[in-house]
Design a protein around this motif. Sequence first.
Motif, short mmCIF file in Angstrom:
data_model
loop_
_atom_site.label_atom_id
_atom_site.label_comp_id
_atom_site.label_asym_id
_atom_site.label_seq_id
_atom_site.Cartn_x
_atom_site.Cartn_y
_atom_site.Cartn_z
N SER A 11 0.82 -1.22 0.00
CA SER A 11 0.00 0.00 0.00
C SER A 11 0.85 1.27 0.00
O SER A 11 0.34 2.34 0.26
N GLY A 12 2.15 1.14 -0.26
CA GLY A 12 3.02 2.31 -0.35
C GLY A 12 4.16 2.30 0.64
O GLY A 12 5.31 2.40 0.26
N SER A 13 3.86 2.17 1.93
CA SER A 13 4.94 2.13 2.93
C SER A 13 4.97 0.73 3.55
O SER A 13 3.98 0.01 3.51
N PRO A 14 6.11 0.36 4.12
CA PRO A 14 6.19 -0.96 4.76
C PRO A 14 5.26 -1.05 5.98
O PRO A 14 5.43 -0.32 6.94
N ASP A 15 4.27 -1.91 5.90
CA ASP A 15 3.28 -2.09 6.97
C ASP A 15 3.20 -3.57 7.36
O ASP A 15 3.67 -4.45 6.64
N VAL A 16 2.59 -3.83 8.52
CA VAL A 16 2.38 -5.19 9.00
C VAL A 16 1.14 -5.78 8.34
O VAL A 16 0.07 -5.15 8.33
N TRP A 17 1.28 -6.97 7.79
CA TRP A 17 0.19 -7.71 7.16
C TRP A 17 0.19 -9.13 7.70
O TRP A 17 1.22 -9.61 8.18
N VAL A 18 -0.94 -9.80 7.61
CA VAL A 18 -1.05 -11.23 7.94
C VAL A 18 -1.80 -11.92 6.82
O VAL A 18 -2.57 -11.30 6.07
N CYS A 19 -1.57 -13.22 6.72
CA CYS A 19 -2.33 -14.04 5.78
C CYS A 19 -2.29 -15.48 6.27
O CYS A 19 -1.54 -15.81 7.20
N ASP A 20 -3.09 -16.33 5.65
CA ASP A 20 -3.02 -17.75 5.94
C ASP A 20 -1.70 -18.29 5.37
O ASP A 20 -1.10 -17.68 4.47
N ALA A 21 -1.25 -19.42 5.88
CA ALA A 21 0.03 -19.99 5.46
C ALA A 21 0.08 -20.28 3.96
O ALA A 21 1.15 -20.27 3.37
N ASP A 22 -1.07 -20.48 3.33
CA ASP A 22 -1.09 -20.74 1.88
C ASP A 22 -1.14 -19.44 1.06
O ASP A 22 -1.24 -19.47 -0.15
N GLY A 23 -1.07 -18.28 1.74
CA GLY A 23 -1.07 -16.99 1.04
C GLY A 23 -2.45 -16.37 0.88
O GLY A 23 -2.57 -15.23 0.41
N SER A 24 -3.50 -17.07 1.25
CA SER A 24 -4.85 -16.52 1.11
C SER A 24 -5.19 -15.62 2.30
O SER A 24 -4.50 -15.61 3.30
N ASN A 25 -6.28 -14.90 2.18
CA ASN A 25 -6.81 -14.03 3.24
C ASN A 25 -5.81 -12.98 3.72
O ASN A 25 -5.66 -12.76 4.92
N LEU A 26 -5.17 -12.31 2.79
CA LEU A 26 -4.21 -11.26 3.10
C LEU A 26 -4.94 -10.08 3.75
O LEU A 26 -5.97 -9.62 3.26
N LYS A 27 -4.41 -9.61 4.90
CA LYS A 27 -5.05 -8.52 5.63
C LYS A 27 -3.99 -7.55 6.15
O LYS A 27 -3.03 -7.96 6.80
N GLN A 28 -4.19 -6.27 5.89
CA GLN A 28 -3.30 -5.23 6.38
C GLN A 28 -3.68 -4.87 7.80
O GLN A 28 -4.83 -4.58 8.10
N LEU A 29 -2.67 -4.86 8.71
CA LEU A 29 -2.93 -4.54 10.11
C LEU A 29 -2.52 -3.12 10.49
O LEU A 29 -3.07 -2.55 11.43
N THR A 30 -1.52 -2.57 9.83
CA THR A 30 -1.08 -1.21 10.13
C THR A 30 -1.07 -0.41 8.83
O THR A 30 -0.94 -0.96 7.74
N ALA A 31 -1.21 0.89 8.97
CA ALA A 31 -1.20 1.79 7.81
C ALA A 31 -0.60 3.11 8.26
O ALA A 31 -1.30 4.02 8.67
N THR A 32 0.72 3.19 8.23
CA THR A 32 1.41 4.40 8.64
C THR A 32 2.43 4.77 7.58
O THR A 32 2.84 3.92 6.79
N PRO A 33 2.88 6.01 7.57
CA PRO A 33 3.94 6.39 6.63
C PRO A 33 5.32 5.93 7.11
O PRO A 33 6.30 6.08 6.41
N GLU A 34 5.38 5.38 8.31
CA GLU A 34 6.66 4.95 8.88
C GLU A 34 7.05 3.56 8.39
O GLU A 34 6.21 2.77 8.00
N ASP A 35 8.35 3.29 8.44
CA ASP A 35 8.86 1.97 8.06
C ASP A 35 8.76 1.02 9.24
O ASP A 35 9.38 1.24 10.27
#
Length: 171
Positions: A11-35
Amino acid sequence: GSKVAMILSKSGSPDVWVCDADGSNLKQLTATPEDESSPCWSPDGQWICYATRIAERRVLAKVPAGGGATQRIPTAGAPSPTEPDWSPDGKWIAFTSQTSEFDICVVPAGGGAPTVLVQGEDPSWSPNSRTLIFTRRAAGRHVLSVLDVFTKQVKDIARISGSDSQPAWAR
């Protein structure tokens, strides 16, 4: 585990994301301009700790694994924290602090005063939540060492050729 935590710049800046081990259900947990960097899971799978910047200062924070408000983890006296690792018993977070040198520190997972343990970086907890493996400088190289957190006794691991770094203990 069935989930993966990662840092993505999707989404532009390095943020924390999670997903299932197979790569499905990708979800962004943070959205900041910081690295943000170095995500690690709480042993119960409910939280993800990571390093970020707030007001131009490196800090540790945690976010619920399912999404929600981020909480800062105070590390006063141990500046520029990075490379967190949550202890398997859930009580501690080990991290690297950078002043003029790199130091291995621990802080209670719920917050509190950090303890500086020894010079080094890249800490990883053993399954018994008592010992850390880490990297330290010796004779111009990086070597792997183990640290008993409670006695602060350090022992180098037999040398592996080359310069060693970023160890991780199997769980």
